[in-house]
Structures are given as structure tokens and as C-alpha cells.
Design an enzyme around this catalytic site. Structure first.
Site, PDB file in Angstrom:
ATOM      1  N   LEU A 145     -41.002 -14.131  40.151  1.00 58.67           N
ATOM      2  CA  LEU A 145     -41.832 -13.289  39.283  1.00 58.67           C
ATOM      3  C   LEU A 145     -41.550 -13.569  37.818  1.00 58.67           C
ATOM      4  O   LEU A 145     -40.394 -13.650  37.409  1.00 58.67           O
ATOM      5  CB  LEU A 145     -41.542 -11.820  39.600  1.00 58.67           C
ATOM      6  CG  LEU A 145     -42.057 -10.763  38.630  1.00 58.67           C
ATOM      7  CD1 LEU A 145     -43.571 -10.796  38.533  1.00 58.67           C
ATOM      8  CD2 LEU A 145     -41.564  -9.388  39.052  1.00 58.67           C
ATOM      9  N   HIS A 146     -42.608 -13.753  37.044  1.00 63.42           N
ATOM     10  CA  HIS A 146     -42.449 -13.862  35.601  1.00 63.42           C
ATOM     11  C   HIS A 146     -43.712 -13.376  34.916  1.00 63.42           C
ATOM     12  O   HIS A 146     -44.816 -13.548  35.410  1.00 63.42           O
ATOM     13  CB  HIS A 146     -42.065 -15.267  35.135  1.00 63.42           C
ATOM     14  CG  HIS A 146     -42.867 -16.396  35.674  1.00 63.42           C
ATOM     15  ND1 HIS A 146     -42.862 -16.763  37.004  1.00 63.42           N
ATOM     16  CD2 HIS A 146     -43.676 -17.270  35.064  1.00 63.42           C
ATOM     17  CE1 HIS A 146     -43.648 -17.814  37.178  1.00 63.42           C
ATOM     18  NE2 HIS A 146     -44.166 -18.138  36.016  1.00 63.42           N
TER      19      HIS A 146
END
Length: 142
Positions: free
Chosen positions: A92-93
Site C-alpha cells: 500500500l502506498h
């Protein structure tokens, strides 16, 4: 197996960090849409945003907003872009970047051949802006 972002967080791969706390970090992306383009990344290896618990997700949004406000001030951007990612790197980013027109929102057209000095300058400016806005406790090298 550690993701690319975990290796950056752990210092195995260099990164231009602008934020660091117990939950997440923010560092400049090597494929920026504009100067100052950063990613907010949880320390935990979460593959996608739906894997984050409510507290982690809320914290990521809070940090993304703080970084975005600093970007907007520092680059006098009329808008800030935000994009959730997790395909190329299964971690996740949250991308945040100063946006000046709709043309800046093309994740398939990052700036090309950006010299290291330009990245260093953008990181310095963003760190200094975050410190000036009272976030020095979370700014590496502050």
C-alpha cells in the site's frame, strides 16, 4: 519476502525521506509526476488499502494531508493530486503531488531523466516546509 518499499524503509535501498513515524514513512518517488511528488507508505507490509485497519488507514490519510499541504505551500500548486497504489509494488502506498493542471494526473507519464540534484532539492524543500509547519519531530534530518 520483503517488498521494495520495506527495503527502502529498512535502509537497504536509499530513499529521500521527508516523514518518519512509528506507523509510516513518506519519501519521494523516483518517477515523479511533478517536483515534490511523495509516497506515504505504511511500515507494515499491507498489500492494499483494504488490508489496513481503521487506525492505520486514518493515520496514512492524516500524514498524506500534512505532506500535501506542505507541497501545496512550497510549490504554490493550485491543487494536490492523490492516488492509492499497490500494483507495481504490492505494498500500500498513497501518492501525493503538487498539481498545476489536469496534465499532471497521468501516472503513465512521469517526468523523465530527473537529475539526482533535483530530487535532493525537492526533498530538502519539502522537509524544510514540514519543519516550518511544526512537524519537525517527524522529519528525518530535521
Amino acid at each position: 519476502m520483503a517488498t521494495l518499499f520495506t527495503k527502502i524503509i529498512d535502509g537497504e535501498i536509499p530513499g529521500r525521506f521527508v516523514w518518519s513515524d512509528d506507523v509510516c514513512v513518506a519519501f519521494l518517488t523516483i518517477e515523479p509526476l511533478t517536483d515534490g511528488h511523495a509516497m506515504v507508505v505504511p511500515r507494515a507490509e499491507l498489500e492494499q488499502w483494504t488490508d489496513a485497519d481503521e487506525q492505520t488507514w486514518a493515520h496514512l490519510q492524516r500524514v498524506a494531508r500534512i505532506v500535501a499541504q506542505a507541497q501545496q505551500e512550497e510549490w504554490a500548486a493550485p491543487r494536490i493530486g492523490m492516488l492509492l497504489e499497490g500494483f507495481l509494488v504490492p505494498h500500500l502506498h498513497v501518492h501525493v503531488w503538487p498539481a498545476f493542471s489536469a496534465d499532471d494526473f497521468d501516472p503513465h507519464a512521469p517526468m523523465q531523466d530527473v537529475p539526482a540534484e533535483r530530487f535532493d532539492e525537492a526533498a530538502r524543500r519539502l522537509r524544510e516546509r514540514l519543519v516550518a509547519e511544526g512537524h519537525g519531530a517527524h522529519v528525518p534530518d530535521a
